[in-house]
Write an enzyme that holds these catalytic residues in place. Structure first.
Site, PDB file in Angstrom:
ATOM      1  N   SER A   1      89.009  38.609  16.777  1.00 39.48           N
ATOM      2  CA  SER A   1      89.148  40.072  16.771  1.00 39.48           C
ATOM      3  C   SER A   1      87.850  40.769  16.406  1.00 39.48           C
ATOM      4  CB  SER A   1      90.216  40.484  15.754  1.00 39.48           C
ATOM      5  OG  SER A   1      89.797  40.063  14.450  1.00 39.48           O
TER       6      SER A   1
ATOM      7  N   ASN B   1      87.392  49.808   3.068  1.00 33.21           N
ATOM      8  CA  ASN B   1      88.631  49.957   3.832  1.00 33.21           C
ATOM      9  C   ASN B   1      89.184  51.376   3.770  1.00 33.21           C
ATOM     10  OD1 ASN B   1      88.578  46.990   2.698  1.00 33.21           O
ATOM     11  ND2 ASN B   1      89.763  46.917   4.603  1.00 33.21           N
ATOM     12  N   ASP B   2      89.315  51.900   2.561  1.00 37.12           N
ATOM     13  CA  ASP B   2      90.015  53.170   2.383  1.00 37.12           C
ATOM     14  C   ASP B   2      89.238  54.363   2.927  1.00 37.12           C
ATOM     15  OD1 ASP B   2      91.971  51.711   1.132  1.00 37.12           O
ATOM     16  OD2 ASP B   2      91.255  52.148  -0.898  1.00 37.12           O
TER      17      ASP B   2
ATOM     18  N   ASN C   1      90.931  46.011  15.356  1.00 36.39           N
ATOM     19  CA  ASN C   1      91.538  45.803  16.667  1.00 36.39           C
ATOM     20  C   ASN C   1      91.316  46.948  17.642  1.00 36.39           C
ATOM     21  OD1 ASN C   1      92.399  43.562  15.366  1.00 36.39           O
ATOM     22  ND2 ASN C   1      94.585  44.067  15.398  1.00 36.39           N
TER      23      ASN C   1
ATOM     24  N   HIS D   1      69.397  30.212  59.047  1.00 34.74           N
ATOM     25  CA  HIS D   1      69.547  28.770  58.779  1.00 34.74           C
ATOM     26  C   HIS D   1      68.207  28.133  58.408  1.00 34.74           C
ATOM     27  CE1 HIS D   1      73.614  28.873  60.580  1.00 34.74           C
ATOM     28  NE2 HIS D   1      73.069  29.713  61.451  1.00 34.74           N
TER      29      HIS D   1
ATOM     30  N   SER E   1      49.745  24.540  36.725  1.00 30.92           N
ATOM     31  CA  SER E   1      49.907  23.109  36.470  1.00 30.92           C
ATOM     32  C   SER E   1      48.988  22.660  35.356  1.00 30.92           C
ATOM     33  CB  SER E   1      49.608  22.311  37.748  1.00 30.92           C
ATOM     34  OG  SER E   1      49.596  20.919  37.484  1.00 30.92           O
ATOM     35  N   SER E   2      49.483  21.699  34.584  1.00 28.17           N
ATOM     36  CA  SER E   2      48.659  21.116  33.525  1.00 28.17           C
ATOM     37  C   SER E   2      47.787  19.990  34.056  1.00 28.17           C
ATOM     38  CB  SER E   2      49.563  20.586  32.409  1.00 28.17           C
ATOM     39  OG  SER E   2      50.406  19.558  32.917  1.00 28.17           O
TER      40      SER E   2
ATOM     41  N   LYS F   1      46.240  25.389  40.887  1.00 27.05           N
ATOM     42  CA  LYS F   1      47.610  25.621  41.354  1.00 27.05           C
ATOM     43  C   LYS F   1      48.197  26.858  40.688  1.00 27.05           C
ATOM     44  CE  LYS F   1      51.751  22.912  42.412  1.00 27.05           C
ATOM     45  NZ  LYS F   1      52.784  23.893  42.074  1.00 27.05           N
TER      46      LYS F   1
ATOM     47  N   ASN G   1      51.848  29.163  40.588  1.00 27.23           N
ATOM     48  CA  ASN G   1      53.274  29.124  40.931  1.00 27.23           C
ATOM     49  C   ASN G   1      53.910  30.513  40.900  1.00 27.23           C
ATOM     50  OD1 ASN G   1      53.090  26.309  41.069  1.00 27.23           O
ATOM     51  ND2 ASN G   1      53.577  26.074  38.899  1.00 27.23           N
TER      52      ASN G   1
ATOM     53  N   GLU H   1      60.796  32.570  39.705  1.00 23.49           N
ATOM     54  CA  GLU H   1      61.495  31.441  39.089  1.00 23.49           C
ATOM     55  C   GLU H   1      62.250  31.880  37.840  1.00 23.49           C
ATOM     56  OE1 GLU H   1      58.463  27.850  40.472  1.00 23.49           O
ATOM     57  OE2 GLU H   1      58.370  28.639  38.431  1.00 23.49           O
TER      58      GLU H   1
END
Length: 473
Positions: free
Chosen positions: A101, A133-134, A143, A190, A320-321, A326, A328, A333
């Site tokens: 709840s 509360n009060d 709820n 396709h 790239s390591s 390179k 990316n 991604e």
């Protein structure tokens, strides 16, 4: 500063318990803190802010109804608004995975606000103990507060974060659509060569997907604007003033500037989370669209030698390591990973949504967390995709031109003049011999050079999209 070395005593209906000395929370929060150590994940700040706005609006409504003095109501509302501004985020330590709840987090808010309000009154010489509360929870229940906070936080996060990000993405896509309007390329179905189109037309498809996602989000909002607040325990409104719900929603509107309304049925609003499930479904559609767009960009930027190499995406970091030079497609991604995560979060929300056992849904914290996480992820990914990828994408004209001129599917344009079978024979021969369709058609079709130039003009072939036609891709 919270310190476990110098605890203080607090009590609730279960008795006494030690609470860290610097904590603003009380006994019920402390019990929950010890009970629920499942993930380390806390509620998103937007949710805590929405819950605090609800507490502020409730305090003001209760004062208008004569249930709280002006001093207490003002102290509670001001304390709640400070929470809503994020000034006490460290005072909300509870795990998301807790009582279904969300009672623990509702009481966390009540206790923190009560402490702040009590201190504010003491600072002005008023010796009044504000009760969690009060006073703070007056005319409320976990709820109805937690379901309302799900709606409020989702609406505000969508408006303030997600929609502006999507509008940025639409704007940048529209700019590319215009800039690329005359750039010819080979279409694909396709993953195989199809008839020509313009890169601008391709961008227009992406742009339309995002615009439709915006439409779907806005169409869902009316159900989120309807709040459960006022139903209290099970929807009957027990312990709430008969005018509380109406006064509450007026105060919340004033605080947020958003046209929230009372739900038409409190039993449905508390027993189900259909509006949250609906919103999650729209977020899933957006995630699917973003993954499609991101994957298109990845394919179109693939290479630079062995791929499609139609676009040059911005080079943001080494790719790239081990392979020097390179680069990316890191933003597309990351966007795909965000999309996958949102789809998973949606599946969990769907399970949570059906967990409305009789008069209360008992997976509210997870639903809240997943919704807000999805909104944030999609907003951030959309903005990054727009600003750090698409905005800087450049056309590789040479690659596009080569694929267009050598595309055997250009023979499709000859169908009306010489028929499908003869056009197919021309396409097969052009492909087999690695020759332009025009040259082969000049030998086989019986059509003049002038007729073929007109029929096989790739630019003219991109303008038939609204003219109908049949056949399979």
């Amino acid at each position: 500063m919270i310190s476990d070395k110098t605890p203080r005593k607090e009590h609730d209906s279960f008795g006494e318990i030690e609470v860290p000395a610097g904590a603003l929370w009380g006994a019920q929060t402390e019990r929950a803190r010890r009970n629920f150590q499942l993930s380390g994940a806390r509620f998103p700040p937007q949710f805590i802010a929405a819950l605090a706005l609800i507490k502020a609006a409730a305090a003001r409504a209760n004062h208008r109804l004569g249930l709280l003095t002006e001093a207490v109501a003002s102290a509670v509302a001001n304390a709640a608004l400070s929470v809503a501004k994020g000034e006490h985020d460290g005072q909300f330590p509870l795990d998301v995975y807790q009582t279904g709840s969300g009672t623990s987090t509702n009481m966390n808010a009540n206790e923190v606000i009560a402490t702040l309000a009590t201190r504010a009154l003491a600072a002005t010489g008023q010796n009044v103990k504000v009760h969690a509360n009060d006073h703070v929870n007056m005319c409320q229940s976990s709820n109805d507060c937690i379901p309302s906070a799900i709606h409020v936080s989702s609406v505000l996060a969508t408006r303030k974060n997600l929609l502006p990000a999507l509008e940025t993405l639409v704007r940048i896509l529209r700019e590319k659509e215009s800039a690329w309007a005359g750039v010819l390329k080979t279409g694909r179905t396709h993953l195989m060569d199809a008839t020509p189109m313009t890169l601008g037309q391709e961008a227009s498809g992406w742009r339309a997907q995002i615009e439709l996602a915006i439409e779907r989000l806005r169409a869902t909002e009316p159900r989120l604007l309807a709040l459960a607040q006022g139903g209290t325990a099970i929807g009957t409104g027990i312990n709430a003033h008969e005018l509380f719900a109406a006064r509450f929603v007026e105060e919340l509107r004033a605080l947020t500037g958003v046209d929230f309304v009372n739900t038409s049925n409190y039993f449905a609003a508390q027993a189900s989370q259909d509006a949250a499930v609906e919103l999650s479904g729209q977020l899933r559609v957006l995630a699917v669209a973003l993954m499609k767009i991101a994957n298109d960009l990845r394919w179109m930027g693939s290479g630079p030698l062995a791929g499609l190499a139609e676009l040059r995406l911005p080079a943001l970091q080494p790719g790239s390591s081990i392979m020097p030079g390179k680069v990316n497609p890191v933003i597309p991604e990351a966007t795909c990973m965000v999309a996958a995560q949102v789809m998973g979060l949606d599946a969990a929300i769907a399970i949570g949504g059906q967990s409305g056992n009789f008069q209360l849904n008992v997976m509210l914290p997870m639903i809240a967390n997943n919704l807000l996480s999805s909104i944030d992820l999609l907003a951030n990914a959309s903005r990054a995709l727009a600003e750090r990828c698409i905005a800087g994408a450049e056309v590789n004209q040479a690659s596009l031109d080569e694929s267009v001129t050598r595309n055997p599917i250009l023979a499709t344009a000859l169908n009306p003049a010489i028929g499908y079978e003869k056009a197919a024979a021309i396409a097969k021969r052009a492909y087999a011999e690695g020759r332009p369709v025009f040259d082969v058609a000049l030998e086989m079709s019986g059509l003049s050079e002038a007729e073929l130039k007109k029929l096989l003009d790739p630019a003219l072939l991109t303008r038939g999209g609204l003219e109908g036609g049949g056949g399979s891709g």
